[in-house]
Write a protein that holds these residues in place. Sequence first.
Motif, PDB file in Angstrom:
ATOM      1  N   ILE A  73       0.865  -1.141   0.071  1.00  0.00           N
ATOM      2  CA  ILE A  73       0.043   0.109   0.010  1.00  0.00           C
ATOM      3  C   ILE A  73       0.882   1.074  -0.032  1.00  0.00           C
ATOM      4  O   ILE A  73       0.667   2.132  -0.562  1.00  0.00           O
ATOM      5  CB  ILE A  73      -0.943   0.120   1.176  1.00  0.00           C
ATOM      6  N   LEU A  74       1.761   1.488   0.711  1.00  0.00           N
ATOM      7  CA  LEU A  74       2.842   2.296   0.849  1.00  0.00           C
ATOM      8  C   LEU A  74       3.474   2.682  -0.710  1.00  0.00           C
ATOM      9  O   LEU A  74       3.434   3.925  -0.987  1.00  0.00           O
ATOM     10  CB  LEU A  74       3.828   2.243   1.988  1.00  0.00           C
ATOM     11  N   VAL A  75       4.116   1.606  -0.967  1.00  0.00           N
ATOM     12  CA  VAL A  75       4.569   1.810  -2.300  1.00  0.00           C
ATOM     13  C   VAL A  75       3.743   2.254  -3.341  1.00  0.00           C
ATOM     14  O   VAL A  75       3.978   3.100  -4.105  1.00  0.00           O
ATOM     15  CB  VAL A  75       5.477   0.344  -2.731  1.00  0.00           C
ATOM     16  N   SER A  76       2.609   1.771  -3.520  1.00  0.00           N
ATOM     17  CA  SER A  76       1.540   2.119  -4.447  1.00  0.00           C
ATOM     18  C   SER A  76       1.093   3.690  -4.152  1.00  0.00           C
ATOM     19  O   SER A  76       1.120   4.333  -5.107  1.00  0.00           O
ATOM     20  CB  SER A  76       0.330   1.158  -4.249  1.00  0.00           C
ATOM     21  N   ASP A  77       0.898   4.164  -3.028  1.00  0.00           N
ATOM     22  CA  ASP A  77       0.710   5.309  -2.559  1.00  0.00           C
ATOM     23  C   ASP A  77       1.827   6.187  -2.972  1.00  0.00           C
ATOM     24  O   ASP A  77       1.731   7.374  -3.773  1.00  0.00           O
ATOM     25  CB  ASP A  77       0.293   5.517  -1.197  1.00  0.00           C
ATOM     26  N   LEU A  78       3.002   5.904  -2.844  1.00  0.00           N
ATOM     27  CA  LEU A  78       4.177   6.652  -3.152  1.00  0.00           C
ATOM     28  C   LEU A  78       4.248   6.659  -4.846  1.00  0.00           C
ATOM     29  O   LEU A  78       4.747   7.776  -5.263  1.00  0.00           O
ATOM     30  CB  LEU A  78       5.678   6.048  -2.463  1.00  0.00           C
ATOM     31  N   ASP A  79       4.168   5.734  -5.417  1.00  0.00           N
ATOM     32  CA  ASP A  79       3.993   5.634  -6.660  1.00  0.00           C
ATOM     33  C   ASP A  79       3.056   6.478  -7.524  1.00  0.00           C
ATOM     34  O   ASP A  79       3.304   7.631  -8.199  1.00  0.00           O
ATOM     35  CB  ASP A  79       3.981   4.382  -7.379  1.00  0.00           C
ATOM     36  N   GLU A  80       1.933   6.482  -6.805  1.00  0.00           N
ATOM     37  CA  GLU A  80       0.835   7.536  -7.179  1.00  0.00           C
ATOM     38  C   GLU A  80       1.357   9.012  -6.961  1.00  0.00           C
ATOM     39  O   GLU A  80       1.100   9.930  -7.951  1.00  0.00           O
ATOM     40  CB  GLU A  80      -0.517   7.283  -6.465  1.00  0.00           C
ATOM     41  N   ARG A  81       1.847   9.138  -5.980  1.00  0.00           N
ATOM     42  CA  ARG A  81       2.281  10.587  -5.529  1.00  0.00           C
ATOM     43  C   ARG A  81       3.214  11.139  -6.524  1.00  0.00           C
ATOM     44  O   ARG A  81       3.374  12.375  -6.967  1.00  0.00           O
ATOM     45  CB  ARG A  81       2.600  10.667  -4.192  1.00  0.00           C
ATOM     46  N   ILE A  82       4.176  10.285  -6.831  1.00  0.00           N
ATOM     47  CA  ILE A  82       5.387  10.727  -7.732  1.00  0.00           C
ATOM     48  C   ILE A  82       4.669  10.804  -8.859  1.00  0.00           C
ATOM     49  O   ILE A  82       5.301  11.822  -9.670  1.00  0.00           O
ATOM     50  CB  ILE A  82       6.518   9.260  -7.692  1.00  0.00           C
TER      51      ILE A  82
END
Length: 146
Positions: A73-82
């Motif tokens: 979830i954290l990686v997906s959220d970070l990827d979305e933010r980037i």
Amino acid sequence: MADPSPSRDGLAQIADQINALWREVRDLKAPSGTQQANAVARLEAAVVNLQQQQAQIVATQLVQAAQQEQITILVSDLDERITDFINENIDDIVAAQVTAALAAADITIGRAGGTVRIPAALTTDLTSTSGRFVAWIGGDNRIGHT
């Protein structure tokens, strides 16, 4: 107890004696009832220990699965933010810089080699005023001055 079978002569008798001795040795080496009871208790303790270890492994696997889900979830959220930053913020920054540059009194492009074209030009006849060059836009959308 005596062997009820008739005795045999020669090698057969020796083979019978060897078999009888073998049975006696096997019986002597066989575990006693106490040894068997102790072995059962040790085996039961080993089974309980293995079950506890299995329960710990399952609990650890559940914790790791939950942690893996959180990491995903954290990686997906970070990827979305980037991605949002790249798509939205960079475009906003570039647009603001271009707007600021176009709002300035003078825009210096530098020396352009080759042809500059302005496809959306409204007119092809620009005249000069006092102290300025005459600028022109050709029919093929090139610009220049005289």
